[in-house]
Design an enzyme around this catalytic site. Structure first.
Site, mmCIF file in Angstrom:
data_model
loop_
_atom_site.group_PDB
_atom_site.id
_atom_site.type_symbol
_atom_site.label_atom_id
_atom_site.label_comp_id
_atom_site.label_asym_id
_atom_site.label_seq_id
_atom_site.Cartn_x
_atom_site.Cartn_y
_atom_site.Cartn_z
ATOM 1 N N CYS A 156 0.494 -2.614 5.788
ATOM 2 C CA CYS A 156 1.650 -2.912 4.931
ATOM 3 C C CYS A 156 2.919 -3.211 5.715
ATOM 4 C CB CYS A 156 1.922 -1.742 3.992
ATOM 5 S SG CYS A 156 0.521 -1.255 2.976
ATOM 6 N N VAL A 157 3.017 -2.714 6.939
ATOM 7 C CA VAL A 157 4.264 -2.884 7.702
ATOM 8 C C VAL A 157 4.166 -4.004 8.723
ATOM 9 C CG1 VAL A 157 4.842 -0.468 7.345
ATOM 10 C CG2 VAL A 157 3.747 -1.143 9.492
#
Length: 349
Positions: free
Chosen positions: A339-340
């Site tokens: 997600c990052v």
């Protein structure tokens, strides 16, 4: 001219990330500091394999540099949050090897009441400009964590993201598929009903069902799938159903999918004893990993199953180095290592 999204295991030019700043996800100085340390650990792990560019809020470069070190590039842009997979562009390439960027509509993961997205809705274009590539704007409300491709025409999706009323009210499955295929160069969509329990209210900062915590391609025709061995967790039956569904599916090339089950960590809740209603169910998942040049950056949870998962990934990617990075702080904010991060594919010339 046809563009397609390469598989994540294809060569990268670099990885893009966004630096945590003061917001509702990191509500106090202690949690913000912990999050910055966690994001920095991911960035450092990825930098061992390929270049990393970190987008940081105005005036935050000095603090970021102190944690990131000298060899990660920093650029300042206004940010609301720090989930580059979702706010950044989806990079695509054409037959000539040229790069472009898809700019999905971003509305705070379905206009959730805790989210702000005034600045994050513009980050995809900022990143595309910094990368020097053309932007293809899509009318679809979507995020990078809501899609996963095999690079050969197949995409994984979930009903509660692309078809949910919070993002694309009134759009049919056929309309969503047509737009996804047009932007990603895919021809076959495989739909899972929903994501994990903790990815929905009232469990915190969820995405309403992103697929990249549930299932992901590991190779053409091969999918890794999250399973929850403990029947006390509400994801136990849900994961069994996902695996059963995936095993009936063929990809765009007509191959019956091979499904590799990845057991969840042993912990079931946080903030209380396992199974205790005083705690919140966790969605800790090894599926939310990141593939970079020569490496697999894998979520760790200080759990007995960390090494078991690492061994599975070593078997899947024998030519890559598996690096475990503690992701508990990242999951507390609503996501994981995938997600990052956001890959920029390498292109010819």
């Amino acid at each position: 001219m046809t563009f397609r999204m390469p598989a994540e295991w294809a060569p990268h030019e670099r990885t893009w990330m966004a630096w945590p700043g003061p917001n509702v996800t990191f509500p106090n100085d202690e949690e913000l500091a912990e999050s910055r340390a966690a994001w920095a650990a991911v960035a450092r792990a990825v930098r061992g394999f390929e270049p990393v560019t970190m987008v940081v809020g105005p005036g935050q470069s000095d603090g970021a540099r102190a944690l990131l070190g000298p060899d990660i590039d920093l650029v300042e842009r206004e940010l609301d949050d720090a989930w580059m997979r979702d706010i950044g562009p989806t990079f695509v390439t054409d037959e000539e090897g040229r790069l472009a960027a898809v700019d999905w509509v971003f509305n705070g993961w379905g206009a959730q009441e805790w989210a702000s997205w005034e600045h994050d809705a513009k980050i995809a274009r900022h990143v595309a400009d910094l990368a020097g590539v053309a932007v293809h704007s899509s009318p679809l409300v979507n995020e990078g964590g809501g899609i996963h491709v095999d690079g050969e025409g197949t995409v994984l999706l979930t009903d509660t993201v692309q078809l949910g009323p919070e993002r694309n009210p009134g759009m049919t499955r056929q309309e969503v598929e047509a737009e996804i295929h047009a932007r990603l160069g895919t021809t076959k969509a495989i739909w899972l009903p929903r994501g994990l329990t903790a990815d929905y209210p009232p469990h915190g900062y969820g995405t309403l069902g992103h697929v990249d915590i549930v299932a992901a391609f590991a190779a053409p025709g091969v999918v890794v799938a999250h399973t929850q061995p403990d029947p006390a967790h509400p994801d136990h039956e849900r994961c069994k159903a996902n695996v059963a569904l995936l095993r009936t599916q063929t990809d765009a090339k007509g191959r019956l999918l091979k499904v590799v089950e990845i057991p969840a960590p042993t912990v079931l809740t946080e903030g209380g004893a396992d199974g205790d209603e005083s705690g919140q169910w966790v969605d800790y998942s090894y599926i939310n990993h990141y593939l970079c040049n020569g490496g697999v950056v894998l979520c760790a949870f200080g759990d007995p199953r960390d090494e078991e998962a690492a061994e599975i990934f070593r078997g899947l990617f024998p030519d890559r180095t598996v690096t475990l990075v503690d992701a508990r702080t990242i999951f507390a904010g609503g996501g994981g290592i995938h997600c990052v991060t956001q890959q920029q594919p390498a292109v010819r010339g």
